[in-house]
Scaffold this active site. Structure first.
Site, PDB file in Angstrom:
ATOM      1  N   SER A   1       2.485  -6.915  -5.576  1.00  0.00           N
ATOM      2  CA  SER A   1       1.649  -7.678  -4.643  1.00  0.00           C
ATOM      3  C   SER A   1       1.248  -8.981  -5.305  1.00  0.00           C
ATOM      4  O   SER A   1       1.124  -9.059  -6.546  1.00  0.00           O
ATOM      5  CB  SER A   1       0.396  -6.882  -4.281  1.00  0.00           C
ATOM      6  OG  SER A   1      -0.525  -7.692  -3.580  1.00  0.00           O
ATOM      7  N   VAL A  35       0.448  -7.512   4.940  1.00  0.00           N
ATOM      8  CA  VAL A  35       1.058  -6.817   6.074  1.00  0.00           C
ATOM      9  C   VAL A  35       0.032  -5.898   6.732  1.00  0.00           C
ATOM     10  O   VAL A  35      -0.700  -5.173   6.044  1.00  0.00           O
ATOM     11  CB  VAL A  35       2.279  -5.999   5.602  1.00  0.00           C
ATOM     12  CG1 VAL A  35       2.879  -5.211   6.758  1.00  0.00           C
ATOM     13  CG2 VAL A  35       3.319  -6.926   4.984  1.00  0.00           C
ATOM     14  N   THR A  93      -0.984  -2.726   8.041  1.00  0.00           N
ATOM     15  CA  THR A  93      -0.584  -1.321   7.998  1.00  0.00           C
ATOM     16  C   THR A  93      -1.836  -0.459   7.867  1.00  0.00           C
ATOM     17  O   THR A  93      -2.953  -0.963   7.687  1.00  0.00           O
ATOM     18  CB  THR A  93       0.341  -1.027   6.789  1.00  0.00           C
ATOM     19  OG1 THR A  93      -0.416  -1.207   5.581  1.00  0.00           O
ATOM     20  CG2 THR A  93       1.550  -1.941   6.777  1.00  0.00           C
ATOM     21  N   TYR A 146      -7.225  -1.766  -7.575  1.00  0.00           N
ATOM     22  CA  TYR A 146      -5.868  -1.946  -7.074  1.00  0.00           C
ATOM     23  C   TYR A 146      -5.116  -3.107  -7.731  1.00  0.00           C
ATOM     24  O   TYR A 146      -4.004  -2.940  -8.242  1.00  0.00           O
ATOM     25  CB  TYR A 146      -5.917  -2.160  -5.563  1.00  0.00           C
ATOM     26  CG  TYR A 146      -4.588  -2.487  -4.930  1.00  0.00           C
ATOM     27  CD1 TYR A 146      -3.600  -1.513  -4.813  1.00  0.00           C
ATOM     28  CD2 TYR A 146      -4.321  -3.766  -4.446  1.00  0.00           C
ATOM     29  CE1 TYR A 146      -2.374  -1.803  -4.234  1.00  0.00           C
ATOM     30  CE2 TYR A 146      -3.109  -4.067  -3.860  1.00  0.00           C
ATOM     31  CZ  TYR A 146      -2.140  -3.084  -3.754  1.00  0.00           C
ATOM     32  OH  TYR A 146      -0.917  -3.376  -3.185  1.00  0.00           O
ATOM     33  N   ASP A 184       5.892  13.788  -4.501  1.00  0.00           N
ATOM     34  CA  ASP A 184       4.577  13.311  -4.919  1.00  0.00           C
ATOM     35  C   ASP A 184       4.781  12.645  -6.267  1.00  0.00           C
ATOM     36  O   ASP A 184       5.066  13.315  -7.271  1.00  0.00           O
ATOM     37  CB  ASP A 184       3.605  14.487  -5.035  1.00  0.00           C
ATOM     38  CG  ASP A 184       2.211  14.071  -5.485  1.00  0.00           C
ATOM     39  OD1 ASP A 184       2.033  12.900  -5.879  1.00  0.00           O
ATOM     40  OD2 ASP A 184       1.305  14.922  -5.463  1.00  0.00           O
ATOM     41  N   VAL A 185       4.642  11.321  -6.317  1.00  0.00           N
ATOM     42  CA  VAL A 185       4.962  10.586  -7.547  1.00  0.00           C
ATOM     43  C   VAL A 185       4.001  10.904  -8.686  1.00  0.00           C
ATOM     44  O   VAL A 185       4.274  10.550  -9.844  1.00  0.00           O
ATOM     45  CB  VAL A 185       5.002   9.063  -7.298  1.00  0.00           C
ATOM     46  CG1 VAL A 185       6.009   8.719  -6.212  1.00  0.00           C
ATOM     47  CG2 VAL A 185       3.615   8.508  -6.973  1.00  0.00           C
TER      48      VAL A 185
END
Length: 246
Positions: free
Chosen positions: A147, A202, A204, A169, A61-62
């Site tokens: 990104s 992408v 996902t 984000y 878990d970062v």
């Protein structure tokens, strides 16, 4: 010490992270699969091994200091060094409405803090914990999953469609790009190469499977940067077509 190169990919139990792990495994790397969810982690490792990759699970878990320290200890025992670190783990945070948009005037600040904690502080936490192991490699590589929405140049160009406003984000990817530059400056004169990779849009679970690219396609740039030859670029931002403007 084994000559087989060893990699860690965070957030590798599915999507782009999984395909980065698979791609490195296909190239002969021993791959540590980092993920928070133990069930999904075990499933991903089993799938990679079935495909012929030398993979092992790394509960990670970062956002947790102890979790990251434990992961570094695991790598110390498993390999004694680390050749490639791909900081892929990331979250977007929920939208502020019914679509995929995050209106900056409506954002819950706890959401902003959570996205920064994972997408930026998590990269600091993992990179610094793994740095002693990376320094033991003859050709260490670090790849940060960024990104195009983190490109301030593109975000401010009215002629470029960068998609909906993602006010929690997108700024974390701009932040991450700046972090990448500062690590590159710190590593100047060493054999450590660090770059940021954009996978493109992408399809996902991360974005509700909205996108024109596959996870395999999205993984390609990160794999290329993870396997750069000595003397390759560092402190830059890339997609499939080359360098992206900051």
């Amino acid at each position: 010490m084994s000559e087989t190169k060893v990699a860690l990919v965070t957030g590798a139990n599915k999507g782009i992270g999984y395909e980065i792990a698979a791609g490195l495994g296909a190239l002969g790397y021993r791959v540590g699969v980092g993920a928070r969810d133990r069930v999904r982690l075990d499933t991903a490792v089993e799938k990679l091994r079935a495909a012929g990759a030398d993979a092992f699970g790394v509960p990670l878990d970062v956002t947790g200091d102890r979790s990251v320290t434990d992961a570094a200890d695991l790598f110390e025992r498993e390999a004694g060094r680390l050749d490639v670190l791909v900081n892929n783990a990331g979250i977007s945070g929920p939208p502020t409405g019914s679509g995929w948009e995050q209106d900056p005037t409506l954002l819950d600040l706890d959401v902003v803090r959570a996205v920064v904690e994972t997408n930026v502080i998590g990269v600091f936490r993992v990179t610094n914990a793994m740095l002693p192991l990376l320094r033991r490699s003859p050709s260490p590589r670090i790849v940060n999953a960024s990104s195009s929405v983190g490109s301030l140049t593109w975000q401010t160009d009215p002629g470029i469609d960068v998609g909906p406003i993602m006010a929690a984000y997108s700024p974390t990817k701009s932040f991450l790009n700046a972090v990448t530059v500062h690590y590159a400056r710190q590593f100047a004169g060493t054999n450590i190469l660090i770059n940021a990779a954009c996978p493109g849009l992408v399809a996902t679970d991360f974005n509700g499977n909205f996108g024109s690219r596959t996870p395999v396609e999205g993984a390609a740039t990160a794999i290329r940067l993870a396997t750069l030859p000595d003397g390759g670029p560092t402190g830059s931002f890339f997609n499939d077509d080359g360098v992206i403007p900051w």
